[in-house]
Design a protein around this motif. Structure first.
Motif, PDB file in Angstrom:
ATOM      1  N   GLY A   1     -26.177  64.347 -41.858  1.00 41.34           N
ATOM      2  CA  GLY A   1     -26.484  65.018 -40.599  1.00 41.34           C
ATOM      3  C   GLY A   1     -27.107  66.106 -40.961  1.00 41.34           C
ATOM      4  O   GLY A   1     -27.861  66.566 -40.109  1.00 41.34           O
TER       5      GLY A   1
ATOM      6  N   GLU B   1     -30.452  67.752 -39.022  1.00 38.09           N
ATOM      7  CA  GLU B   1     -30.703  69.054 -38.341  1.00 38.09           C
ATOM      8  C   GLU B   1     -31.750  69.672 -38.857  1.00 38.09           C
ATOM      9  O   GLU B   1     -32.409  70.502 -38.129  1.00 38.09           O
ATOM     10  CB  GLU B   1     -29.325  69.973 -38.701  1.00 38.09           C
TER      11      GLU B   1
ATOM     12  N   VAL C   1     -24.496  71.351 -39.986  1.00 39.89           N
ATOM     13  CA  VAL C   1     -23.831  70.541 -39.143  1.00 39.89           C
ATOM     14  C   VAL C   1     -23.044  71.260 -38.021  1.00 39.89           C
ATOM     15  O   VAL C   1     -22.117  71.899 -38.615  1.00 39.89           O
ATOM     16  CB  VAL C   1     -23.472  69.243 -39.726  1.00 39.89           C
ATOM     17  N   SER C   2     -23.032  71.175 -36.796  1.00 43.93           N
ATOM     18  CA  SER C   2     -22.042  72.089 -36.042  1.00 43.93           C
ATOM     19  C   SER C   2     -20.672  71.579 -36.164  1.00 43.93           C
ATOM     20  O   SER C   2     -20.299  70.505 -36.410  1.00 43.93           O
ATOM     21  CB  SER C   2     -22.453  71.989 -34.482  1.00 43.93           C
TER      22      SER C   2
ATOM     23  N   ARG D   1     -19.761  68.592 -34.204  1.00 45.35           N
ATOM     24  CA  ARG D   1     -20.154  67.282 -34.926  1.00 45.35           C
ATOM     25  C   ARG D   1     -19.324  67.045 -36.064  1.00 45.35           C
ATOM     26  O   ARG D   1     -18.986  65.831 -36.302  1.00 45.35           O
ATOM     27  CB  ARG D   1     -21.529  67.556 -35.293  1.00 45.35           C
ATOM     28  N   ARG D   2     -18.845  68.096 -36.804  1.00 49.21           N
ATOM     29  CA  ARG D   2     -18.066  67.595 -38.015  1.00 49.21           C
ATOM     30  C   ARG D   2     -16.784  66.935 -37.468  1.00 49.21           C
ATOM     31  O   ARG D   2     -16.273  66.184 -38.067  1.00 49.21           O
ATOM     32  CB  ARG D   2     -17.857  68.956 -38.765  1.00 49.21           C
TER      33      ARG D   2
END
Length: 320
Positions: free
Chosen positions: A265, A269, A284-285, A288-289
């Motif tokens: 990811g 990004e 990765v936000s 999202r994680r």
């Protein structure tokens, strides 16, 4: 002076539990995606993976953080830390919590000592090597900084019935390299500030990108094209690693899948940021994680329950 373990088994266990707790804290603080993925492992495996991460982090920080602080001698500190770690793995005990967890992990899982030797050699090279001529040269560096990390973790994860560790090893190596190359692309700006460039010099030259441009943080289409090519290089490493996941013990696969999704990811990004990594750090936000974690959780729990029901209870999460 050789460290001497406490005289009683209970005291030894208390020290080990405390050491693994320190490593868990380091992993939680510095490796958020990595740490989240480890929560999908069975409880007996997690401490060892945290220990391997923490030891690598400490050695890396001696090189990176120590060089930025006045009055510090990273070369001498790394030499002392390395010497102690190697001697303590042989002896079986350490008074340093991170090294104690490392010692216990190495001995419990019978990890070859040469993996630690090679890792420490790579960290030492970071003290005076500032760049790499081509991808082959970078790969030689990554043998110690990334490939052996995969080989260290492999015995902890375990392999499926009938799969020899040697069969899964090439894929573990590829995954370690993919993770590190991902970090290199994310951290171009930070690394050049420390005097190091992990982008192959021949590819930089082919795209007309200079070290001076990186140092000045000048983004342009030449840098964009270089990064686009490097992202494809890294994705091929993930492809090389993929066949190894089904070779792992069933209860470890979802951890690796989650880690792969999260680190992969980062590449996404980087693309979304239009490859602008010279003056910012993409990530990765958190949502999202958590989404990746949640998607893997049910399968991991089912595998964990089946294994737990088939095995006797351990006296300690560290397996001592």
């Amino acid at each position: 002076m050789t460290a001497v373990p406490p005289s009683t088994r209970a005291e030894q266990q208390a020290r080990l539990d405390a050491a693994y707790a320190v490593c868990r804290g380091i992993a939680a603080e510095h490796g958020k995606s990595y740490f989240l993925a480890t929560r999908l492992l069975t409880p007996d495996r997690r401490p060892a993976v945290h220990a391997l991460y923490a030891a690598a982090r400490v050695a890396d920080d001696i090189v990176d953080v120590g060089a930025d602080l006045p009055g510090r001698d990273p070369e001498a500190e790394l030499l002392a830390w390395s010497k102690a770690a190697l001697e303590e793995v042989e002896a079986g005990w350490s008074d340093d919590p991170v090294r104690l967890a490392l010692v216990h992990t190495y001995r419990r899982y019978d990890i070859p000592l040469e993996h630690l030797v090679d890792f420490l050699a790579a960290m030492t090279s970071d003290l005076d090597v500032s760049g790499y001529a081509d991808l082959a040269a970078l790969d030689r560096y990554m043998w110690g900084s990334a490939s052996v990390i995969g080989l260290q973790v492999l015995p902890v994860l375990g392999t499926a019935p009938g799969v020899a560790r040697e069969e899964a090893a090439p894929h573990a190596i590829a995954l370690g390299e993919a993770f590190q190359l991902t970090n290199f692309l994310r951290d171009v700006g930070e690394d050049v500030d420390r005097g190091r460039v992990y982008l192959p010099a021949d590819l930089m030259a082919a795209h007309g990108v200079t070290r001076e441009q990186l140092e000045a943080k000048r983004f342009d289409d030449r840098f964009r094209q270089l990064m686009r090519e490097m992202v494809e290089v890294v994705r091929r490493r993930y492809d090389d690693a993929a066949p190894g996941t089904p070779m792992l013990a069933a209860e470890s696969r979802d951890c690796v899948r989650a880690a792969t999704d999260l680190y992969g990811g980062i590449l996404t990004e980087i693309e979304r940021a239009d490859y602008r990594v010279l003056d910012r750090r993409v990530s990765v936000s958190r949502p999202r994680r958590l989404a990746v974690f949640a998607r893997r959780l049910t399968a991991a729990q089912l595998a964990r329950v089946s294994v737990t029901m088939a095995q006797p209870k351990s006296r300690s999460s560290t397996g001592a």
